[in-house]
Design a protein around this motif. Sequence first.
Motif, PDB file in Angstrom:
ATOM      1  N   HIS A   1       0.831  -1.218   0.000  1.00 28.50           N
ATOM      2  CA  HIS A   1       0.000   0.000   0.000  1.00 28.50           C
ATOM      3  C   HIS A   1       0.860   1.261   0.000  1.00 28.50           C
ATOM      4  CE1 HIS A   1      -3.734  -2.080   0.281  1.00 28.50           C
ATOM      5  NE2 HIS A   1      -3.351  -2.745   1.353  1.00 28.50           N
ATOM      6  N   ALA A   2       1.999   1.172   0.675  1.00 33.01           N
ATOM      7  CA  ALA A   2       2.869   2.352   0.783  1.00 33.01           C
ATOM      8  C   ALA A   2       3.807   2.469  -0.421  1.00 33.01           C
ATOM      9  CB  ALA A   2       3.672   2.277   2.083  1.00 33.01           C
ATOM     10  N   LYS A   3       3.700   1.505  -1.339  1.00 32.51           N
ATOM     11  CA  LYS A   3       4.574   1.476  -2.521  1.00 32.51           C
ATOM     12  C   LYS A   3       6.051   1.434  -2.135  1.00 32.51           C
ATOM     13  CE  LYS A   3       1.366   3.741  -5.693  1.00 32.51           C
ATOM     14  NZ  LYS A   3       0.195   3.842  -4.810  1.00 32.51           N
ATOM     15  N   VAL A   4       6.314   0.532  -1.188  1.00 35.52           N
ATOM     16  CA  VAL A   4       7.680   0.348  -0.698  1.00 35.52           C
ATOM     17  C   VAL A   4       8.115  -1.058  -1.076  1.00 35.52           C
ATOM     18  CG1 VAL A   4       9.012   0.085   1.423  1.00 35.52           C
ATOM     19  CG2 VAL A   4       7.392   1.965   1.216  1.00 35.52           C
ATOM     20  N   GLY A   5       9.348  -1.229  -1.466  1.00 31.34           N
ATOM     21  CA  GLY A   5       9.826  -2.520  -1.965  1.00 31.34           C
ATOM     22  C   GLY A   5      10.164  -3.513  -0.860  1.00 31.34           C
ATOM     23  N   ARG A   6      10.387  -4.748  -1.272  1.00 28.13           N
ATOM     24  CA  ARG A   6      10.673  -5.825  -0.309  1.00 28.13           C
ATOM     25  C   ARG A   6      11.996  -5.642   0.416  1.00 28.13           C
ATOM     26  NH1 ARG A   6       8.050 -11.544  -2.022  1.00 28.13           N
ATOM     27  NH2 ARG A   6       5.941 -10.708  -2.106  1.00 28.13           N
ATOM     28  N   LYS A   7      12.919  -5.011  -0.257  1.00 29.25           N
ATOM     29  CA  LYS A   7      14.215  -4.764   0.405  1.00 29.25           C
ATOM     30  C   LYS A   7      14.037  -3.904   1.638  1.00 29.25           C
ATOM     31  CE  LYS A   7      17.798  -5.084  -3.078  1.00 29.25           C
ATOM     32  NZ  LYS A   7      18.543  -4.336  -4.075  1.00 29.25           N
ATOM     33  N   ARG A   8      13.149  -2.956   1.521  1.00 31.55           N
ATOM     34  CA  ARG A   8      12.886  -2.059   2.654  1.00 31.55           C
ATOM     35  C   ARG A   8      12.237  -2.842   3.799  1.00 31.55           C
ATOM     36  NH1 ARG A   8      14.893   1.777   5.509  1.00 31.55           N
ATOM     37  NH2 ARG A   8      13.302   2.754   6.781  1.00 31.55           N
ATOM     38  N   VAL A   9      11.353  -3.782   3.454  1.00 30.65           N
ATOM     39  CA  VAL A   9      10.731  -4.621   4.482  1.00 30.65           C
ATOM     40  C   VAL A   9      11.814  -5.389   5.243  1.00 30.65           C
ATOM     41  CG1 VAL A   9       9.236  -6.624   4.887  1.00 30.65           C
ATOM     42  CG2 VAL A   9       8.505  -4.811   3.313  1.00 30.65           C
ATOM     43  N   ALA A  10      12.734  -5.982   4.489  1.00 26.68           N
ATOM     44  CA  ALA A  10      13.818  -6.735   5.133  1.00 26.68           C
ATOM     45  C   ALA A  10      14.661  -5.811   6.005  1.00 26.68           C
ATOM     46  CB  ALA A  10      14.683  -7.399   4.064  1.00 26.68           C
ATOM     47  N   ALA A  11      14.907  -4.612   5.513  1.00 27.20           N
ATOM     48  CA  ALA A  11      15.758  -3.668   6.258  1.00 27.20           C
ATOM     49  C   ALA A  11      15.106  -3.251   7.572  1.00 27.20           C
ATOM     50  CB  ALA A  11      16.053  -2.435   5.396  1.00 27.20           C
ATOM     51  N   VAL A  12      13.802  -2.956   7.533  1.00 25.93           N
ATOM     52  CA  VAL A  12      13.168  -2.504   8.785  1.00 25.93           C
ATOM     53  C   VAL A  12      13.008  -3.658   9.779  1.00 25.93           C
ATOM     54  CG1 VAL A  12      12.025  -0.464   7.821  1.00 25.93           C
ATOM     55  CG2 VAL A  12      10.776  -2.628   7.906  1.00 25.93           C
ATOM     56  N   LEU A  13      12.814  -4.871   9.266  1.00 26.10           N
ATOM     57  CA  LEU A  13      12.759  -6.029  10.169  1.00 26.10           C
ATOM     58  C   LEU A  13      14.088  -6.192  10.882  1.00 26.10           C
ATOM     59  CD1 LEU A  13      10.730  -8.518   7.962  1.00 26.10           C
ATOM     60  CD2 LEU A  13      10.105  -7.771  10.285  1.00 26.10           C
ATOM     61  N   ASP A  14      15.145  -5.957  10.146  1.00 24.41           N
ATOM     62  CA  ASP A  14      16.478  -6.012  10.719  1.00 24.41           C
ATOM     63  C   ASP A  14      16.672  -4.916  11.771  1.00 24.41           C
ATOM     64  OD1 ASP A  14      18.633  -7.652  10.472  1.00 24.41           O
ATOM     65  OD2 ASP A  14      19.798  -6.154   9.345  1.00 24.41           O
ATOM     66  N   THR A  15      16.228  -3.712  11.433  1.00 20.49           N
ATOM     67  CA  THR A  15      16.371  -2.573  12.342  1.00 20.49           C
ATOM     68  C   THR A  15      15.728  -2.862  13.695  1.00 20.49           C
ATOM     69  OG1 THR A  15      16.321  -1.020  10.504  1.00 20.49           O
ATOM     70  CG2 THR A  15      15.802  -0.115  12.672  1.00 20.49           C
ATOM     71  N   VAL A  16      14.534  -3.470  13.673  1.00 20.46           N
ATOM     72  CA  VAL A  16      13.820  -3.708  14.934  1.00 20.46           C
ATOM     73  C   VAL A  16      14.154  -5.083  15.519  1.00 20.46           C
ATOM     74  CG1 VAL A  16      11.941  -2.158  14.263  1.00 20.46           C
ATOM     75  CG2 VAL A  16      11.693  -4.626  13.885  1.00 20.46           C
ATOM     76  N   ASP A  17      15.159  -5.726  14.943  1.00 23.24           N
ATOM     77  CA  ASP A  17      15.651  -6.999  15.468  1.00 23.24           C
ATOM     78  C   ASP A  17      14.593  -8.105  15.423  1.00 23.24           C
ATOM     79  OD1 ASP A  17      17.732  -8.515  16.413  1.00 23.24           O
ATOM     80  OD2 ASP A  17      17.332  -8.090  18.528  1.00 23.24           O
ATOM     81  N   LEU A  18      13.864  -8.134  14.334  1.00 22.72           N
ATOM     82  CA  LEU A  18      12.857  -9.193  14.177  1.00 22.72           C
ATOM     83  C   LEU A  18      13.178 -10.111  12.993  1.00 22.72           C
ATOM     84  CD1 LEU A  18       9.358  -7.535  14.828  1.00 22.72           C
ATOM     85  CD2 LEU A  18      10.449  -9.350  16.162  1.00 22.72           C
ATOM     86  N   ALA A  19      14.349  -9.958  12.419  1.00 22.09           N
ATOM     87  CA  ALA A  19      14.662 -10.742  11.216  1.00 22.09           C
ATOM     88  C   ALA A  19      14.526 -12.248  11.486  1.00 22.09           C
ATOM     89  CB  ALA A  19      16.068 -10.399  10.719  1.00 22.09           C
ATOM     90  N   ASP A  20      14.969 -12.687  12.652  1.00 22.80           N
ATOM     91  CA  ASP A  20      14.942 -14.127  12.968  1.00 22.80           C
ATOM     92  C   ASP A  20      13.531 -14.677  13.105  1.00 22.80           C
ATOM     93  OD1 ASP A  20      17.624 -14.001  13.047  1.00 22.80           O
ATOM     94  OD2 ASP A  20      17.821 -14.160  15.238  1.00 22.80           O
ATOM     95  N   ARG A  21      12.609 -13.844  13.536  1.00 22.73           N
ATOM     96  CA  ARG A  21      11.235 -14.316  13.776  1.00 22.73           C
ATOM     97  C   ARG A  21      10.247 -13.816  12.716  1.00 22.73           C
ATOM     98  NH1 ARG A  21       9.627 -15.613  18.948  1.00 22.73           N
ATOM     99  NH2 ARG A  21       7.703 -16.156  17.861  1.00 22.73           N
ATOM    100  N   ALA A  22      10.796 -13.225  11.665  1.00 22.83           N
ATOM    101  CA  ALA A  22       9.940 -12.569  10.661  1.00 22.83           C
ATOM    102  C   ALA A  22       9.004 -13.549   9.969  1.00 22.83           C
ATOM    103  CB  ALA A  22      10.799 -11.842   9.632  1.00 22.83           C
ATOM    104  N   GLY A  23       9.389 -14.833   9.910  1.00 22.58           N
ATOM    105  CA  GLY A  23       8.560 -15.827   9.236  1.00 22.58           C
ATOM    106  C   GLY A  23       7.482 -16.420  10.132  1.00 22.58           C
TER     107      GLY A  23
END
Length: 230
Positions: free
Chosen positions: A102-124
């Motif tokens: 909806h925000a017209k933001v790409g998947r790379k940005r999703v991965a980056a913000v998950l990393d920023t908030v330390d949720l990359a490991d549990r993102a799935g």
Amino acid sequence: MEKPVETRRLTKRYGRTVVVRDLDLTVEPGEVYGFLGPNGAGKTTTLRMLLGLVRPTSGSALLRGRQPGTGGHLDGVGALVEGPAFYPYLSGRDNLRVLAHHAKVGRKRVAAVLDTVDLADRAGDRYSTYSLGMRQRLGLAAALLKDPALLILDEPTNGLDPAGMADMRALIRALAREGRTVLLSSHLLGEVEQVCDRVGVLSHGELIAEKPVGELASGGTLRVVADPAD
Ligand code: ATP
């Protein structure tokens, strides 16, 4: 230069009750401003007026020089003000992807913000399996999707356990070090002392004191609103 946040005599009444009265609040670029006050002081109402979610009775509220409701008012602004509507059966990552679409933001940005908030490991993992702290951090990740210069966070550590609080506070400091301006509300004096550069104390809808955190000496008005457990 326009201020990230500027209110002039901002007032909200519900019937005869004045919830926010003649509030002049300015947040400077790059600062972490703590909006401190007990429950019911009017913090949430103020933040909601800034975001255009509640209409002021009188006065004005500007975000980055723009009035709520005008085109692009929320450009460059990320907010965590209410339990964001995440889908319980979707993963954290898929929830963000829905918002990113909806925000017209790409998947790379999703991965980056998950990393920023330390949720990359549990993102799935499904959102429904997340702790409150993880839910708050996912909310923050959503607020960061469009890389906002200003973050508005309503009691971001509310209800979190001590570890969750520490994580959220460290995260807010890290986001500020990246140069973002942060306006956050809290009812914990200890929290604003740790996280903020400047604090404004709201009591019964009025700003009764405003100081750099370094000048928060003991005693005086500010202790009145301190959490006894803090
Ligand atoms: P909290 O930490 O509980 O959110 P707060 O400082 O954010 O506290 P607000 O939520 O802004 O305070 O509420 C301030 C006062 O306004 C409260 O007394 C609340 O009951 C009242 N209030 C808020 N919204 C409404 C409404 N829609 N109608 C009537 N009164 C309201």
